[in-house]
Write a protein that holds these residues in place. Structure first.
Motif, mmCIF file in Angstrom:
data_model
loop_
_atom_site.group_PDB
_atom_site.id
_atom_site.type_symbol
_atom_site.label_atom_id
_atom_site.label_comp_id
_atom_site.label_asym_id
_atom_site.label_seq_id
_atom_site.Cartn_x
_atom_site.Cartn_y
_atom_site.Cartn_z
ATOM 1 N N GLN A 103 -8.493 -5.842 0.425
ATOM 2 C CA GLN A 103 -8.984 -5.488 -0.912
ATOM 3 C C GLN A 103 -9.610 -4.095 -0.900
ATOM 4 O O GLN A 103 -9.406 -3.313 -1.836
ATOM 5 C CB GLN A 103 -9.989 -6.531 -1.408
ATOM 6 C CG GLN A 103 -9.336 -7.847 -1.782
ATOM 7 C CD GLN A 103 -10.327 -8.931 -2.135
ATOM 8 O OE1 GLN A 103 -11.508 -8.858 -1.827
ATOM 9 N NE2 GLN A 103 -9.833 -9.973 -2.801
ATOM 10 N N ASP A 104 -10.332 -3.769 0.154
ATOM 11 C CA ASP A 104 -10.924 -2.435 0.283
ATOM 12 C C ASP A 104 -9.834 -1.368 0.378
ATOM 13 O O ASP A 104 -9.922 -0.318 -0.264
ATOM 14 C CB ASP A 104 -11.839 -2.397 1.512
ATOM 15 C CG ASP A 104 -12.586 -1.093 1.646
ATOM 16 O OD1 ASP A 104 -13.188 -0.647 0.643
ATOM 17 O OD2 ASP A 104 -12.578 -0.512 2.755
ATOM 18 N N LEU A 105 -8.800 -1.646 1.165
ATOM 19 C CA LEU A 105 -7.698 -0.697 1.287
ATOM 20 C C LEU A 105 -6.971 -0.516 -0.040
ATOM 21 O O LEU A 105 -6.589 0.603 -0.399
ATOM 22 C CB LEU A 105 -6.700 -1.176 2.366
ATOM 23 C CG LEU A 105 -7.204 -1.111 3.802
ATOM 24 C CD1 LEU A 105 -6.223 -1.829 4.734
ATOM 25 C CD2 LEU A 105 -7.422 0.314 4.241
ATOM 26 N N LYS A 106 -6.779 -1.602 -0.772
ATOM 27 C CA LYS A 106 -6.132 -1.514 -2.086
ATOM 28 C C LYS A 106 -6.955 -0.671 -3.039
ATOM 29 O O LYS A 106 -6.417 0.130 -3.798
ATOM 30 C CB LYS A 106 -5.921 -2.917 -2.668
ATOM 31 C CG LYS A 106 -4.745 -3.661 -2.106
ATOM 32 C CD LYS A 106 -4.632 -5.075 -2.650
ATOM 33 C CE LYS A 106 -4.678 -5.129 -4.151
ATOM 34 N NZ LYS A 106 -4.591 -6.509 -4.666
ATOM 35 N N ALA A 107 -8.269 -0.836 -3.013
ATOM 36 C CA ALA A 107 -9.144 -0.073 -3.910
ATOM 37 C C ALA A 107 -9.074 1.426 -3.594
ATOM 38 O O ALA A 107 -9.073 2.256 -4.491
ATOM 39 C CB ALA A 107 -10.577 -0.575 -3.789
ATOM 40 N N LYS A 108 -9.002 1.771 -2.315
ATOM 41 C CA LYS A 108 -8.928 3.170 -1.906
ATOM 42 C C LYS A 108 -7.533 3.745 -2.144
ATOM 43 O O LYS A 108 -7.372 4.964 -2.206
ATOM 44 C CB LYS A 108 -9.278 3.295 -0.424
ATOM 45 C CG LYS A 108 -10.731 3.021 -0.129
ATOM 46 C CD LYS A 108 -10.995 3.120 1.360
ATOM 47 C CE LYS A 108 -12.457 2.821 1.673
ATOM 48 N NZ LYS A 108 -12.709 2.812 3.116
ATOM 49 N N ASP A 109 -6.539 2.888 -2.268
ATOM 50 C CA ASP A 109 -5.149 3.309 -2.407
ATOM 51 C C ASP A 109 -4.826 3.764 -3.827
ATOM 52 O O ASP A 109 -3.827 4.427 -4.060
ATOM 53 C CB ASP A 109 -4.238 2.148 -2.013
ATOM 54 C CG ASP A 109 -2.818 2.583 -1.715
ATOM 55 O OD1 ASP A 109 -2.642 3.593 -1.010
ATOM 56 O OD2 ASP A 109 -1.889 1.918 -2.196
ATOM 57 N N GLN A 110 -5.666 3.413 -4.764
ATOM 58 C CA GLN A 110 -5.379 3.729 -6.157
ATOM 59 C C GLN A 110 -5.699 5.151 -6.510
ATOM 60 O O GLN A 110 -6.455 5.829 -5.963
ATOM 61 C CB GLN A 110 -6.143 2.791 -7.088
ATOM 62 C CG GLN A 110 -5.685 1.369 -6.896
ATOM 63 C CD GLN A 110 -6.470 0.362 -7.731
ATOM 64 O OE1 GLN A 110 -7.397 0.728 -8.444
ATOM 65 N NE2 GLN A 110 -6.088 -0.888 -7.650
ATOM 66 N N ARG A 143 -0.103 4.220 0.996
ATOM 67 C CA ARG A 143 -0.409 5.007 2.199
ATOM 68 C C ARG A 143 -0.643 4.076 3.373
ATOM 69 O O ARG A 143 -1.366 3.094 3.260
ATOM 70 C CB ARG A 143 -1.664 5.859 1.987
ATOM 71 C CG ARG A 143 -1.461 6.976 0.983
ATOM 72 C CD ARG A 143 -2.732 7.730 0.798
ATOM 73 N NE ARG A 143 -3.717 6.815 0.187
ATOM 74 C CZ ARG A 143 -4.788 7.195 -0.471
ATOM 75 N NH1 ARG A 143 -5.058 8.469 -0.590
ATOM 76 N NH2 ARG A 143 -5.610 6.320 -1.009
ATOM 77 N N PRO A 148 -2.366 2.807 6.545
ATOM 78 C CA PRO A 148 -3.698 2.996 7.135
ATOM 79 C C PRO A 148 -3.595 3.620 8.527
ATOM 80 O O PRO A 148 -2.541 3.570 9.172
ATOM 81 C CB PRO A 148 -4.250 1.564 7.228
ATOM 82 C CG PRO A 148 -3.409 0.744 6.319
ATOM 83 C CD PRO A 148 -2.066 1.410 6.274
ATOM 84 N N LEU A 179 0.841 -1.198 0.000
ATOM 85 C CA LEU A 179 0.000 0.000 0.000
ATOM 86 C C LEU A 179 0.875 1.246 0.000
ATOM 87 O O LEU A 179 1.881 1.301 0.708
ATOM 88 C CB LEU A 179 -0.921 0.009 1.223
ATOM 89 C CG LEU A 179 -1.963 -1.099 1.312
ATOM 90 C CD1 LEU A 179 -2.677 -1.051 2.663
ATOM 91 C CD2 LEU A 179 -2.968 -0.984 0.182
#
Length: 86
Positions: free
Chosen positions: A79-86, A18, A20, A16
């Motif tokens: 997966q949620d964190l990855k989606a927000k990381d883009q 960023r 969390p 990631l």
């Protein structure tokens, strides 16, 4: 050999861009520990070990959750964190 989704999520969380927040990090820690080891064991760290106490409390909050459920929640959170990381 293919990695399990849980193993892949462990690798993905390291990539990631960023970091969390602390609340999410504690949730990741607790789900990882529950998913890999099961219910918390041992005594809660005391004294001035605030980080250890917070980790213990987060893991203890997952008590009774199956390892499979904890792994699935961990994967979904990553997966949620990855989606927000883009």
């Amino acid at each position: 050999m293919t990695d399990s989704p849980f193993t892949q999520a462990q690798a993905d969380v390291q990539t990631l861009s960023r970091k969390p927040g602390n609340d999410v990090l504690l949730k990741l820690y607790a789900l990882y520990k529950q998913g890999s080891e099961g219910d918390v064991t041992g005594k809660r760290p005391g004294g001035f070990d605030f980080v250890g106490g917070a980790k213990y409390d987060a893991w203890e909050a997952q008590k009774g959750k199956s390892q499979a459920d904890a792994q699935a929640e961990y994967v979904a959170l990553v997966q949620d964190l990855k989606a927000k990381d883009q």
